[in-house]
Design a protein around this motif. Sequence first.
Motif, PDB file in Angstrom:
ATOM      1  N   ALA A 100       0.814  -1.217   0.000  1.00 12.28           N
ATOM      2  CA  ALA A 100       0.000   0.000   0.000  1.00 12.28           C
ATOM      3  C   ALA A 100       0.849   1.269   0.000  1.00 12.28           C
ATOM      4  N   LYS A 101       2.074   1.171   0.498  1.00 14.72           N
ATOM      5  CA  LYS A 101       2.934   2.354   0.592  1.00 14.72           C
ATOM      6  C   LYS A 101       3.999   2.401  -0.497  1.00 14.72           C
ATOM      7  N   LEU A 102       3.909   1.499  -1.464  1.00 13.17           N
ATOM      8  CA  LEU A 102       4.871   1.514  -2.550  1.00 13.17           C
ATOM      9  C   LEU A 102       4.782   2.844  -3.299  1.00 13.17           C
ATOM     10  N   SER A 103       5.932   3.467  -3.520  1.00 10.73           N
ATOM     11  CA  SER A 103       5.974   4.794  -4.127  1.00 10.73           C
ATOM     12  C   SER A 103       7.024   4.831  -5.232  1.00 10.73           C
ATOM     13  N   TYR A 106       9.979   3.706 -17.535  1.00  7.89           N
ATOM     14  CA  TYR A 106       9.960   2.250 -17.360  1.00  7.89           C
ATOM     15  C   TYR A 106       8.608   1.786 -16.834  1.00  7.89           C
ATOM     16  N   PHE A 107       8.099   2.521 -15.862  1.00  3.09           N
ATOM     17  CA  PHE A 107       6.796   2.211 -15.271  1.00  3.09           C
ATOM     18  C   PHE A 107       6.031   3.525 -15.113  1.00  3.09           C
ATOM     19  N   GLU A 118       1.268   0.071 -12.634  1.00  2.00           N
ATOM     20  CA  GLU A 118       1.996  -0.730 -13.617  1.00  2.00           C
ATOM     21  C   GLU A 118       3.180  -1.445 -12.976  1.00  2.00           C
ATOM     22  N   LEU A 119       3.837  -0.796 -12.030  1.00  2.00           N
ATOM     23  CA  LEU A 119       4.924  -1.451 -11.309  1.00  2.00           C
ATOM     24  C   LEU A 119       4.371  -2.587 -10.452  1.00  2.00           C
ATOM     25  N   LEU A 120       3.256  -2.348  -9.766  1.00  2.00           N
ATOM     26  CA  LEU A 120       2.628  -3.405  -8.974  1.00  2.00           C
ATOM     27  C   LEU A 120       2.241  -4.591  -9.854  1.00  2.00           C
ATOM     28  N   PRO A 132      -5.116  -6.117 -13.574  1.00  4.49           N
ATOM     29  CA  PRO A 132      -5.647  -6.220 -14.942  1.00  4.49           C
ATOM     30  C   PRO A 132      -5.637  -7.659 -15.440  1.00  4.49           C
ATOM     31  N   GLU A 133      -6.251  -7.862 -16.584  1.00  3.97           N
ATOM     32  CA  GLU A 133      -6.328  -9.199 -17.186  1.00  3.97           C
ATOM     33  C   GLU A 133      -4.949  -9.771 -17.511  1.00  3.97           C
TER      34      GLU A 133
END
Length: 228
Positions: A33-36, A54-55, A60-62, A125-126
């Motif tokens: 939840a705290k990924l930045s 890159y992201f 998108e990184l998650l 996402p799918e």
Amino acid sequence: MSTAQGARERARSEVTAAIKEEARRQLAAEGAAKLSLRAVARELGMVSSALYRYFPSRDELLTALIIDAYDALGAAAEQARDTAGEAAPVARFTAVCEAIRTWALAHPHEYALIYGSPVPGYAAPETTVPAAARTGMVLLGIFRDAREGPGLAELPLPAELRPEAERLAAALAPDLPPEMAAALVAVWAQLFGLVSFELFGQFNNVIEDRERFFRHTVTALARGAGLR
């Protein structure tokens, strides 16, 4: 491919790997939840605008981390299946389950990312589905092989559950009878419930010999689901 193109692709691959590795470190330290992205860029000595190439977003990184985790778990399950070779279905099933547990214990934060609490504001996402399905396909394959070989025990199915079981069979395994499809979904839920209970501390002060307990329980699950 030119030498310059190859060098650029290698450099991009190395930077992408470094971003993911730092993101995993943040998962371990702070939780998903705290990924930045800004924090990842800062730790890598990058400006945020460079990392966005890159992201483009945290989501998108998650997603990339989630796919990597599912793929790593799927690969562990597939390797265990292949190593078990021509063993009896229950033995193959148990070997795969033990590999899943071993991977989860070795990668607790990545396991939590895919089987823990949902990340607020994120919807997978799918594109995550093929990787997410790998482990389930290994378990499903063991049931298919058992049906074609030593056979599956016939399981009772309450009449009121049959419509749901038929829907599951049509969606997941049209070649298996509805009874088996329902049993497989139940086994899948109980297997990951066992792993999650151990990993997230629910077995603390309850189960001491967790390895033997796990092996006994998943063996019983296999037999209860009809594997011979």
